[in-house]
Design an enzyme around this catalytic site. Sequence first.
Site, short mmCIF file in Angstrom:
data_model
loop_
_atom_site.label_atom_id
_atom_site.label_comp_id
_atom_site.label_asym_id
_atom_site.label_seq_id
_atom_site.Cartn_x
_atom_site.Cartn_y
_atom_site.Cartn_z
CG HIS A 387 9.52 83.22 -59.05
ND1 HIS A 387 10.55 82.42 -58.63
CD2 HIS A 387 9.06 83.85 -57.94
CE1 HIS A 387 10.71 82.56 -57.32
NE2 HIS A 387 9.81 83.42 -56.88
CD GLU A 388 6.51 86.89 -57.90
OE1 GLU A 388 5.71 86.44 -57.05
OE2 GLU A 388 7.68 87.19 -57.60
CG HIS A 391 5.16 82.58 -55.20
ND1 HIS A 391 5.63 81.67 -54.27
CD2 HIS A 391 6.22 83.35 -55.54
CE1 HIS A 391 6.92 81.90 -54.06
NE2 HIS A 391 7.31 82.90 -54.81
CG HIS A 394 1.74 76.70 -53.48
ND1 HIS A 394 2.97 76.75 -52.86
CD2 HIS A 394 1.04 75.74 -52.82
CE1 HIS A 394 2.99 75.84 -51.89
NE2 HIS A 394 1.83 75.23 -51.84
#
Length: 597
Positions: A387-388, A391, A394
């Site tokens: 998940h991190e 980010h 991105h």
Amino acid sequence: MNTVLKRSETKQEHRWKLEDLFPDQAAWDKEYAEAKQLMSKVAGFEGKLADPLQLKQCFELEDELSLHVERLYVYANMRHHEDMADPTYQSLSDKSKKLSVETGEALSFITPEVLSLSDEELASFIEHPELAAFRNTLEEMRRQKGHVLSKTEEMLLAQVGNVSQAPGTIFSMLNNADMKFPKVKNEQGEEVELTHGRYIQFLESKNRDVRREAFKAMYETYGKMKNTLAATLNANVTKNIFYARARKYPSVLEMSLFGDNIPKEVYTNLIDTIHDHLPLMHRYMKLRKQLLKVDELHMYDLFAPLVDEFKMEISYEEAKQKVKESLKPLGENYLNVLQQGLENSWIDVYENEGKRSGAYSWGAYGTHPYVLLNHNDNLNSMFTLTHEMGHALHSYFSDEAQPYRDAQYTIFLAEVASTLNEALLMHYMLERSTDVKEKMYLLTYYADQFRTTVFRQTMFAEFEKIIHEKVEQGESLTPQELSKIYYDLNVKYHGDEMVVDQDIEMEWARIPHFYTSFYVYKYATGFSAATSFSKQILEEGAPAVERYLGFLKSGGSDYSINILKKAGVDMSSPEPISQAMSVFESLIEQMEQLTKN
């Protein structure tokens, strides 16, 4: 390992390398002095922004100063997060926060001064070749112009600002400080005081009596304060309507969506499409009832474990490997950057004494992103890692492709890349799982994410829409009215397989998000967009990956809805939500299949 290590005892390879931002304290101090010096130049532009060349120089100075301040702020606070008790970095963090506030104040004249230009002047600035790099900024200012009032009116609205926080502040005090819950019996039969933190733990208990008692105690307590809580929620709705009318918006909903330039259809489509797919939620409730082996499924059974505790031990090294394998569909370019992040000290891995809890991805433009974890060797931590890193990548791709001013993406887009990574990891795990118990554990983990992130948040979004429309039409919201609206929505969303206990009618009274109005829908749209991307990537391959990488590289260079549309996810249509629902349906089918075997 039972003892928590001191920061100095943690291994170097498990720590992030903040030296990539500033090699030492002296370098930070030098940049701080430069930022202060730049700040002193800002005031020289005040009153001169009607000249396009002066405006260009002012914007350039704003960018240079903002980037310095961002770098100083990020470094100081990440150092502080390594050990919150360390006084050196506590004071450095405070120093960076003060600098950030001072900078905001110094730059605050720019927008009002640009907006005081006539429509013709602003239009000519947007087309001015010298201002080409700032076209997006100027167009956004022009878009806002119709909702910015005169100087005197703006001053009045600013003064109302403190008063307008009252409903949220009062609710927060009531909910977190004054509200006292009774004692309930835990699984061991001991009397324990019910708190917000313990409530979910009680609802996750295998013992149904524990779940029921905690549920009833929670909502009876709220029921005793229903008049006060209805008054605070009412006050918040009234405040929103005041702002919408003062700023000339057709409705509170449209005012709330205006900031991100989101069309109203995105919100209404979400609700309508979820309504069309409620039979799936009802089917999942039926399956839940079957798996829990109960005659009636109650509201307090929604968090009860469906699979006997299944322990998955996954070391950090193994988690990294699985994450890399699962993200192979995103192609060579993505994997190379991921590899850099995993191997080149972007990540602060384990808990240490004084370290900030939780997990996040952060960084400053011009340097690679960083990730803070507090890794445990379990499934949840592996999903947190992917998940991190979603980010982080991105941010990496958007920083690399965009100039500073256009690199930052909106909250509306923020959860897409992180949730997509989770979807691909889940797909990878399910494909390779041979153990029936493990597979069921993974399927229920994923299905519950759909239930809580898509269905539940959409129900919240619909509740907010109904209560605002009622007050906008001149009706009042009594506690009875609020409870009836909320209860009826629960019946609609959960279906005939669920006994919707009357107590749930008071749940509206404990949701803090209702004081940040029309925000929760972003959880559901972000999750749906990510699920739609993952479906396209797994089914189409290369063309979908190309579109997705285009999305990652877009940053904030266009409006969120346009960025997604270019990448093949049109949130103004029902399609992405329908695609997410087809994934949810396949999970239910797999679970039904496993229960037959």
